[in-house]
Design a protein around this motif. Structure first.
Motif, PDB file in Angstrom:
ATOM      1  N   THR A   7       0.840  -1.195   0.000  1.00  0.00           N
ATOM      2  CA  THR A   7       0.000   0.000   0.000  1.00  0.00           C
ATOM      3  C   THR A   7       0.877   1.247   0.000  1.00  0.00           C
ATOM      4  O   THR A   7       1.789   1.375   0.814  1.00  0.00           O
ATOM      5  CB  THR A   7      -0.906   0.008   1.244  1.00  0.00           C
ATOM      6  OG1 THR A   7      -1.680  -1.190   1.246  1.00  0.00           O
ATOM      7  CG2 THR A   7      -1.827   1.210   1.242  1.00  0.00           C
ATOM      8  N   VAL A   9       1.415   4.912   0.903  1.00  0.00           N
ATOM      9  CA  VAL A   9       0.885   5.846   1.895  1.00  0.00           C
ATOM     10  C   VAL A   9       1.593   7.187   1.746  1.00  0.00           C
ATOM     11  O   VAL A   9       2.819   7.247   1.658  1.00  0.00           O
ATOM     12  CB  VAL A   9       1.098   5.308   3.330  1.00  0.00           C
ATOM     13  CG1 VAL A   9       0.617   6.309   4.369  1.00  0.00           C
ATOM     14  CG2 VAL A   9       0.404   3.970   3.506  1.00  0.00           C
ATOM     15  N   LEU A  55      -3.449   5.730   0.258  1.00  0.00           N
ATOM     16  CA  LEU A  55      -3.905   6.302   1.525  1.00  0.00           C
ATOM     17  C   LEU A  55      -3.181   7.611   1.760  1.00  0.00           C
ATOM     18  O   LEU A  55      -1.987   7.720   1.498  1.00  0.00           O
ATOM     19  CB  LEU A  55      -3.597   5.371   2.699  1.00  0.00           C
ATOM     20  CG  LEU A  55      -4.322   4.039   2.759  1.00  0.00           C
ATOM     21  CD1 LEU A  55      -3.825   3.233   3.946  1.00  0.00           C
ATOM     22  CD2 LEU A  55      -5.819   4.257   2.866  1.00  0.00           C
ATOM     23  N   ARG A  56      -3.905   8.584   2.282  1.00  0.00           N
ATOM     24  CA  ARG A  56      -3.309   9.875   2.631  1.00  0.00           C
ATOM     25  C   ARG A  56      -3.543  10.106   4.115  1.00  0.00           C
ATOM     26  O   ARG A  56      -4.682  10.052   4.588  1.00  0.00           O
ATOM     27  CB  ARG A  56      -3.956  10.998   1.836  1.00  0.00           C
ATOM     28  CG  ARG A  56      -3.420  12.365   2.187  1.00  0.00           C
ATOM     29  CD  ARG A  56      -4.140  13.434   1.359  1.00  0.00           C
ATOM     30  NE  ARG A  56      -3.883  14.748   1.899  1.00  0.00           N
ATOM     31  CZ  ARG A  56      -4.679  15.377   2.751  1.00  0.00           C
ATOM     32  NH1 ARG A  56      -5.794  14.813   3.157  1.00  0.00           N
ATOM     33  NH2 ARG A  56      -4.365  16.574   3.196  1.00  0.00           N
ATOM     34  N   ILE A  57      -2.457  10.349   4.840  1.00  0.00           N
ATOM     35  CA  ILE A  57      -2.542  10.617   6.265  1.00  0.00           C
ATOM     36  C   ILE A  57      -2.142  12.079   6.480  1.00  0.00           C
ATOM     37  O   ILE A  57      -0.970  12.425   6.323  1.00  0.00           O
ATOM     38  CB  ILE A  57      -1.595   9.706   7.086  1.00  0.00           C
ATOM     39  CG1 ILE A  57      -1.806   8.223   6.761  1.00  0.00           C
ATOM     40  CG2 ILE A  57      -1.737   9.992   8.578  1.00  0.00           C
ATOM     41  CD1 ILE A  57      -3.123   7.661   7.191  1.00  0.00           C
ATOM     42  N   CYS A  71      -3.549   6.555  13.377  1.00  0.00           N
ATOM     43  CA  CYS A  71      -4.349   6.902  12.195  1.00  0.00           C
ATOM     44  C   CYS A  71      -4.004   5.966  11.037  1.00  0.00           C
ATOM     45  O   CYS A  71      -4.898   5.468  10.343  1.00  0.00           O
ATOM     46  CB  CYS A  71      -4.094   8.358  11.815  1.00  0.00           C
ATOM     47  SG  CYS A  71      -5.081   8.941  10.427  1.00  0.00           S
ATOM     48  N   LEU A  72      -2.743   5.711  10.851  1.00  0.00           N
ATOM     49  CA  LEU A  72      -2.307   4.804   9.785  1.00  0.00           C
ATOM     50  C   LEU A  72      -2.836   3.396  10.020  1.00  0.00           C
ATOM     51  O   LEU A  72      -3.353   2.758   9.101  1.00  0.00           O
ATOM     52  CB  LEU A  72      -0.778   4.793   9.712  1.00  0.00           C
ATOM     53  CG  LEU A  72      -0.147   3.897   8.670  1.00  0.00           C
ATOM     54  CD1 LEU A  72      -0.625   4.243   7.278  1.00  0.00           C
ATOM     55  CD2 LEU A  72       1.367   3.993   8.751  1.00  0.00           C
ATOM     56  N   GLN A  75      -6.561   3.243   9.185  1.00  0.00           N
ATOM     57  CA  GLN A  75      -6.823   3.272   7.744  1.00  0.00           C
ATOM     58  C   GLN A  75      -6.361   2.005   7.058  1.00  0.00           C
ATOM     59  O   GLN A  75      -7.032   1.502   6.154  1.00  0.00           O
ATOM     60  CB  GLN A  75      -6.175   4.509   7.112  1.00  0.00           C
ATOM     61  CG  GLN A  75      -6.915   5.782   7.490  1.00  0.00           C
ATOM     62  CD  GLN A  75      -6.612   6.918   6.548  1.00  0.00           C
ATOM     63  OE1 GLN A  75      -6.391   6.724   5.365  1.00  0.00           O
ATOM     64  NE2 GLN A  75      -6.607   8.129   7.092  1.00  0.00           N
ATOM     65  N   HIS A  79      -8.212  -1.161   4.657  1.00  0.00           N
ATOM     66  CA  HIS A  79      -7.742  -1.031   3.274  1.00  0.00           C
ATOM     67  C   HIS A  79      -7.225  -2.376   2.775  1.00  0.00           C
ATOM     68  O   HIS A  79      -6.508  -3.070   3.458  1.00  0.00           O
ATOM     69  CB  HIS A  79      -6.605   0.001   3.224  1.00  0.00           C
ATOM     70  CG  HIS A  79      -6.251   0.403   1.848  1.00  0.00           C
ATOM     71  ND1 HIS A  79      -5.274  -0.211   1.143  1.00  0.00           N
ATOM     72  CD2 HIS A  79      -6.771   1.340   1.043  1.00  0.00           C
ATOM     73  CE1 HIS A  79      -5.181   0.351  -0.049  1.00  0.00           C
ATOM     74  NE2 HIS A  79      -6.083   1.290  -0.131  1.00  0.00           N
TER      75      HIS A  79
END
Length: 80
Positions: A7, A9, A55-57, A71-72, A75, A79
């Protein structure tokens, strides 16, 4: 290519925060061209990160590492 490895990120950090964290991009190992500034790199790479990240954090100024990791984890948990 990267998405085939896992993934992708994007840790979205403001330029000002990066400048405070990275006092010397050469010793930190940031790939750059001779004479290229952190601001130059940021402007060139941000659109790529925004396009290709799965994914955008968003990382607010001075966020604690634990908050970003939590948070990661949340998500990534949803995902595939």
């Amino acid at each position: 290519h990267l998405s085939g490895l896992g993934t992708v990120v994007y840790l979205d950090v403001a330029l000002q925060e990066l400048e405070e964290r990275l006092t010397n991009i050469r010793t930190r190992g940031v790939a750059s061209r001779p004479g290229e500034t952190l601001a130059d790199i940021y402007r060139a790479r941000t659109p790529l990160y925004e396009t290709y990240a799965e994914l955008r954090i968003p990382v607010s100024d001075h966020a604690h590492l634990e908050e970003v990791v939590e948070c990661l984890a949340v998500q990534l948990g949803g995902h595939k």
